[in-house]
Design a protein around this motif. Sequence first.
Motif, PDB file in Angstrom:
ATOM      1  N   UNK A 110      -6.518 -21.373   4.944  1.00  0.00           N
ATOM      2  CA  UNK A 110      -7.834 -20.749   4.871  1.00  0.00           C
ATOM      3  C   UNK A 110      -8.928 -21.627   5.458  1.00  0.00           C
ATOM      4  N   UNK A 111      -8.808 -22.933   5.313  1.00  0.00           N
ATOM      5  CA  UNK A 111      -9.844 -23.835   5.818  1.00  0.00           C
ATOM      6  C   UNK A 111      -9.725 -24.096   7.320  1.00  0.00           C
ATOM      7  N   UNK A 112      -8.619 -23.669   7.905  1.00  0.00           N
ATOM      8  CA  UNK A 112      -8.394 -23.922   9.329  1.00  0.00           C
ATOM      9  C   UNK A 112      -8.685 -22.688  10.180  1.00  0.00           C
ATOM     10  N   UNK A 196       7.011 -11.690   2.647  1.00  0.00           N
ATOM     11  CA  UNK A 196       6.728 -13.076   2.305  1.00  0.00           C
ATOM     12  C   UNK A 196       6.928 -13.299   0.812  1.00  0.00           C
ATOM     13  N   UNK A 197       7.139 -14.545   0.374  1.00  0.00           N
ATOM     14  CA  UNK A 197       7.390 -14.810  -1.048  1.00  0.00           C
ATOM     15  C   UNK A 197       6.266 -14.353  -1.971  1.00  0.00           C
ATOM     16  N   UNK A 198       5.046 -14.352  -1.479  1.00  0.00           N
ATOM     17  CA  UNK A 198       3.921 -13.898  -2.289  1.00  0.00           C
ATOM     18  C   UNK A 198       2.945 -13.118  -1.418  1.00  0.00           C
ATOM     19  N   UNK A 199       2.216 -12.226  -2.037  1.00  0.00           N
ATOM     20  CA  UNK A 199       1.250 -11.403  -1.316  1.00  0.00           C
ATOM     21  C   UNK A 199       0.114 -12.269  -0.784  1.00  0.00           C
ATOM     22  N   UNK A 200      -0.187 -12.174   0.500  1.00  0.00           N
ATOM     23  CA  UNK A 200      -1.321 -12.943   1.025  1.00  0.00           C
ATOM     24  C   UNK A 200      -2.618 -12.631   0.277  1.00  0.00           C
ATOM     25  N   UNK A 201      -3.368 -13.671  -0.032  1.00  0.00           N
ATOM     26  CA  UNK A 201      -4.696 -13.597  -0.653  1.00  0.00           C
ATOM     27  C   UNK A 201      -4.657 -13.146  -2.122  1.00  0.00           C
ATOM     28  N   UNK A 202      -3.499 -13.153  -2.746  1.00  0.00           N
ATOM     29  CA  UNK A 202      -3.398 -12.673  -4.129  1.00  0.00           C
ATOM     30  C   UNK A 202      -4.176 -13.560  -5.100  1.00  0.00           C
ATOM     31  N   UNK A 203      -4.421 -14.809  -4.714  1.00  0.00           N
ATOM     32  CA  UNK A 203      -5.022 -15.774  -5.629  1.00  0.00           C
ATOM     33  C   UNK A 203      -6.522 -15.968  -5.411  1.00  0.00           C
ATOM     34  N   UNK A 206     -12.291 -13.130  -3.027  1.00  0.00           N
ATOM     35  CA  UNK A 206     -12.984 -12.877  -1.763  1.00  0.00           C
ATOM     36  C   UNK A 206     -12.726 -14.008  -0.781  1.00  0.00           C
ATOM     37  N   UNK A 207     -12.712 -13.648   0.500  1.00  0.00           N
ATOM     38  CA  UNK A 207     -12.680 -14.626   1.581  1.00  0.00           C
ATOM     39  C   UNK A 207     -13.825 -14.297   2.528  1.00  0.00           C
ATOM     40  N   UNK A 235     -15.679  -9.422   2.491  1.00  0.00           N
ATOM     41  CA  UNK A 235     -17.005  -8.804   2.564  1.00  0.00           C
ATOM     42  C   UNK A 235     -17.612  -8.869   3.968  1.00  0.00           C
ATOM     43  N   UNK A 236     -17.162  -9.825   4.793  1.00  0.00           N
ATOM     44  CA  UNK A 236     -17.672  -9.933   6.160  1.00  0.00           C
ATOM     45  C   UNK A 236     -16.687  -9.275   7.137  1.00  0.00           C
TER      46      UNK A 236
END
Length: 266
Positions: A110-112, A196-203, A206-207, A235-236
């Motif tokens: 996320x930071x990259x 994938x092993x886990x749903x993207x953005x589940x944790x 907002x991004x 939101x963006x």
Amino acid sequence: MKCKVRSRSIFYEVIGEGTPILILHSLGTDHRSMKAWVEPIFKDINGYKRIYIDLPAHGNSVIDEKLRSTNDMLLNILDFIDTVLPNKIFSLIGFSFGGYLAQGILHLRQNQVKSICLLASALHLKERTLPEKVTLEKDDGILTDFNSDIRSAFETLFVYQNKENLACFLREIQPGRLLANREFLTSNWREKGYFLPEEPFHDVSELQHPVLIILGKQDNICGYKDYGIFLKKFPNSTFVVLNKAGHMLPIEKRKIVQQLVEDWLV
């Protein structure tokens, strides 16, 4: 060029200089299918480095027996990012299955990631809300001289089945289909390793990344009704559902898609 990764190598092509954009194609073809419609966007736009890759098991990328799942593909792409874009900020463009991998990249980096564009993207959902298959235009006889594989692929993917789109399919999509690793793609990875092993953005709730999502209302492969969760997560975001549009948005709605991507860039 080739980049060494944990399951052999990823082939890639770089065009331009500036802010990197990693570009991920759909299942069963190669990077040329994206290059064909993305590159014209940059005819009069400078300052972007386009990085087109062949996904693992596609094009000139080479895999070994250790690659068995979508997660393995994602880890290999992360290896590629760590080698080619070490600690650099980049954007993502992903179409269909490439869009699902792009979500996985954003989830883990996320930071990259600066921004992301998803076109008719696959989702982390086993049950999908899909419209019925429709054909909005059909030129009789254009597929007569082609084998069943080409006929089936074209009729499955396109809602506008005309000479122009067939020529584009043969020029941009079919060459990559001939290079795809059929042994892997027809294996049981779809049943046992597609998600994938886990749903993207589940944790995260907002991004803040700028997001462009383009969908087709007549897309019976990935649909359009299941993407509402992204409106809350991002939101963006710019969220576009094109009427009279199927799954192959970059071909059937090329000019509109190019205009939207250009707006997202700037």
